[in-house]
Structure formats: C-alpha cells, structure tokens
Design a protein around this motif. Structure first.
Motif, short mmCIF file in Angstrom:
data_model
loop_
_atom_site.label_atom_id
_atom_site.label_comp_id
_atom_site.label_asym_id
_atom_site.label_seq_id
_atom_site.Cartn_x
_atom_site.Cartn_y
_atom_site.Cartn_z
N UNK A 163 47.03 -55.64 -8.59
CA UNK A 163 46.12 -55.73 -7.45
C UNK A 163 44.94 -56.60 -7.82
N UNK A 164 44.76 -57.70 -7.09
CA UNK A 164 43.63 -58.60 -7.32
C UNK A 164 42.47 -58.14 -6.44
N UNK A 165 41.42 -57.68 -7.07
CA UNK A 165 40.31 -57.06 -6.34
C UNK A 165 38.98 -57.66 -6.78
N UNK A 166 37.94 -57.25 -6.10
CA UNK A 166 36.59 -57.72 -6.44
C UNK A 166 36.13 -57.20 -7.79
N UNK A 167 36.78 -56.16 -8.33
CA UNK A 167 36.39 -55.62 -9.64
C UNK A 167 37.39 -56.03 -10.72
N UNK A 168 38.25 -56.99 -10.43
CA UNK A 168 39.20 -57.47 -11.42
C UNK A 168 40.63 -57.24 -11.00
N UNK A 169 41.54 -57.75 -11.79
CA UNK A 169 42.98 -57.61 -11.53
C UNK A 169 43.46 -56.31 -12.18
N UNK A 170 43.84 -55.35 -11.34
CA UNK A 170 44.17 -54.00 -11.78
C UNK A 170 45.68 -53.80 -11.89
N UNK A 171 46.10 -53.12 -12.95
CA UNK A 171 47.50 -52.74 -13.12
C UNK A 171 47.54 -51.34 -13.70
#
Length: 340
Positions: A163-171
């Motif tokens: 998930x590319x989000x405003x707080x970074x790319x989350x996995x």
C-alpha cells in the motif's frame, strides 16, 4: 509527511475458543474492539498526535483454533471482508486519524469452506487499503494452497500487496513469516518501506531465531520493521503468558528503536523517518544492499525447486492431518533426492 511516530501496541488477546456459539464469539470481539478503542486513544494522547500508525498483534480479535475444525472456526471466529468488525475498526482509525494494522481470520466468497489468516491496514478514511493473506502456515489454508484459482482472481499483486500511502509504502508479514526471507524480499521488490509484523510468539530474547530474523529482514531490505506481539492469549486453554512480550520497532539499519517487556504496553513506539530511509536507499555504497541485489542469479534455482506443493486445497477444506501428511511427503521426497 516525512517523519511521524508509530506504535506496536502490545495488547492481550481474549480468545473466542470457549464461546458457546457464534453470537457469544461476536460479543467477545465487540468487547475487544471497544477496549482497543480506549487503549489506542489513550496511547496517542501520551505519545502525541504525530502518532500516525498503530500495529496490533496477530490473533488480537479471536485467538487461534486449538481443537476447532474448519467449519466450527469459520462459523465462530472468521469475519467477513465487509463485516461489522472492519467497520468498527475503521471508526477507530478515522476518529484517531491513524493507519491501523491488524490480523484476523477472514472468509472469502470465492473460496467457500475455507478461511485465510489476513493482515490488513485501515486508512484514516476507515477504508481497508491492504489485505495480505498469510502464505506460510502450519494448519491454516493459504493462497498457495489454492494458488491457481487465487491468481485468477487477485493476481500476483494480491499475493504480495504493498500500500503506497502518505506515511510510506506499507507491507505486512504474519507471525513466523519473519523467518521466510523470500516473503519480505518479494514485498521489497514491490517497493515496501515499512514491514508491519503482526505476531503472537514466544518472546525468546535477543538470541531467539525470530528476534534475529526481524533485524535481518530490516537490514537486508533497508526497511523498517514494526513488530507487535500479544500480551498473552487468555481463555484459549493454553497458559496465558506463552506468547507475551518483546514488541519492537527496528529501523532500516537494524537498530532497535523501541522495545517493551511483557504485559500490556504502549512502550514500543518510535519515530519513522521516511526521508532518512529514502536517502539511504538512494546513496551508492557498500551498505546499499537493496540496489546491489543480483536477482537474475537466483531465479533459475527458485524456478526449478519443488518443495511444498501448491493447490492442495483446490477441492476444498481438509483436516489437520492433511497438512501433516503433505509435509511428511515433502520431507520423504527431499530425503530421497538427497537434499536433506
């Protein structure tokens, strides 16, 4: 947003194993979510409003099946992708203005009779923006067990979502999957910067395999690891403190930024500095391990290797004996081939 605080919330799991039926189990889940709403809000008040990410432990909502078969656990403990539990968790994320990550047993209409252990991320909007199904499990179905059908529906991005989000790319990584470097690596190949590790494990101290693996996954992928362990699992019939303690946040250099001991705690919080991580990934040099990977060298070995087989549950659910038997067959074949 280039810097913010994240929290690995170590909270007690109130298992539903002892619930008499689905109604009682759902009541336990509602109580858990209500308790979490208070704990998360209070933790943010202490940490500060720049706490934008909260990671919950594995099994936080229900515990795990002990003696329950597929049908019983599906009815009692598994939630729907659009069910009220996600809606209630979404309200917490929205009210607190956070990204909320957790782990639950989930049903999928495409696979009747099965369930998947699912790591999820909910955005401040209340929407589920990431849904990762655990790929390595001893007794639970995984996408690999129905791989051909799963790929038809979700594709490889559904197997390894980022998930590319405003707080970074989350996995996300589930529990013992921290011991499988390939899972984290495939997520890093897709841009993951922050691994959300939901776990419920025996806290073995710094020399334990999983503790070493958490640091290794951070260093080799130049990524943060936020590992949230449970503060015990009660009402499951097992000793409550068997899985308790050691929630932590590790940075992309392998440094432990925050860690907590046993019991319910919000002490495992730290700053996530995206700018620093991205500078490190863009800086040429010996320690830029990610840019120096030569994956072409390894591709043939992985393509040719045949270990645990896919698609063993395409014809439906089977009992625990199926997983034991499949693993025994793999071991026998590898021994016959002289590989073990």
């Amino acid at each position: 947003m280039t810097a913010y605080r994240a929290l690995a919330l170590q909270t007690t799991c109130h298992a539903v194993n002892g619930a008499r039926d689905r109604v009682e189990a759902r009541a336990i889940m509602r109580e858990t979510i209500s308790r979490l709403a208070q704990q998360i809000a209070a933790s943010i008040a202490f940490i500060g409003r720049d706490c934008r990410l909260v990671v919950l432990p594995e099994y936080f909502l229900t515990g795990f099946p002990v003696r329950e078969g597929f049908a019983e656990w599906s009815d009692k403990a598994c939630i729907e992708a659009d069910g009220p539990e996600y809606a209630a968790l979404g309200r917490i994320a929205s009210e607190c203005g956070i990204f909320l990550a957790g782990n639950a047993y989930e049903l999928d209409r495409h696979f009747p009779g099965l369930y998947f252990q699912t790591c999820f991320v909910i955005a401040p909007s209340g929407e589920v923006i990431l849904r990762y199904r655990r790929l390595n499990s001893m007794f639970a179905p995984t996408p690999h067990d129905v791989l051909d059908r799963y790929l038809e529906i979700y594709g490889w991005e559904g197997i390894f979502p980022v998930a590319r989000t405003e707080i970074g790319n989350l996995a996300a990584l589930a529990s013992e999957e921290i011991l499988y470097p390939e899972v984290a690596r495939c997520l890093a190949m897709r841009g993951a910067e922050i691994f959300l590790h939901m776990t419920s494990e025996v806290y073995g101290g710094p020399r334990a395999p999983k503790e070493a693996a958490k640091i290794a996954r951070a260093v080799e992928n130049m990524a943060y690891v936020i590992s949230a362990n449970s503060a015990g699992v009660i009402e499951a019939g097992l000793p409550a403190a068997s899985t308790d303690g050691g929630s932590k946040i590790i940075d992309y250099r392998g440094l432990i930024l925050a860690e907590t001991a046993q019991g319910e705690s919000m002490a495992a919080f730290a700053e996530i500095d995206l700018d620093a991580l991205r500078r490190a990934r863009r800086r040429p040099g010996l320690m830029n391990l990610l840019s120096r990977q030569r994956f072409d060298l390894y591709a043939e070995s992985y393509t040719r290797a045949r270990f645990y087989p896919p698609n063993t549950l395409l014809d439906g659910a089977k009992g625990r004996e199926h997983f034991w038997r499949t693993q025994q067959e793999v071991i026998a074949r590898l021994e016959e081939q002289g590989m073990i």
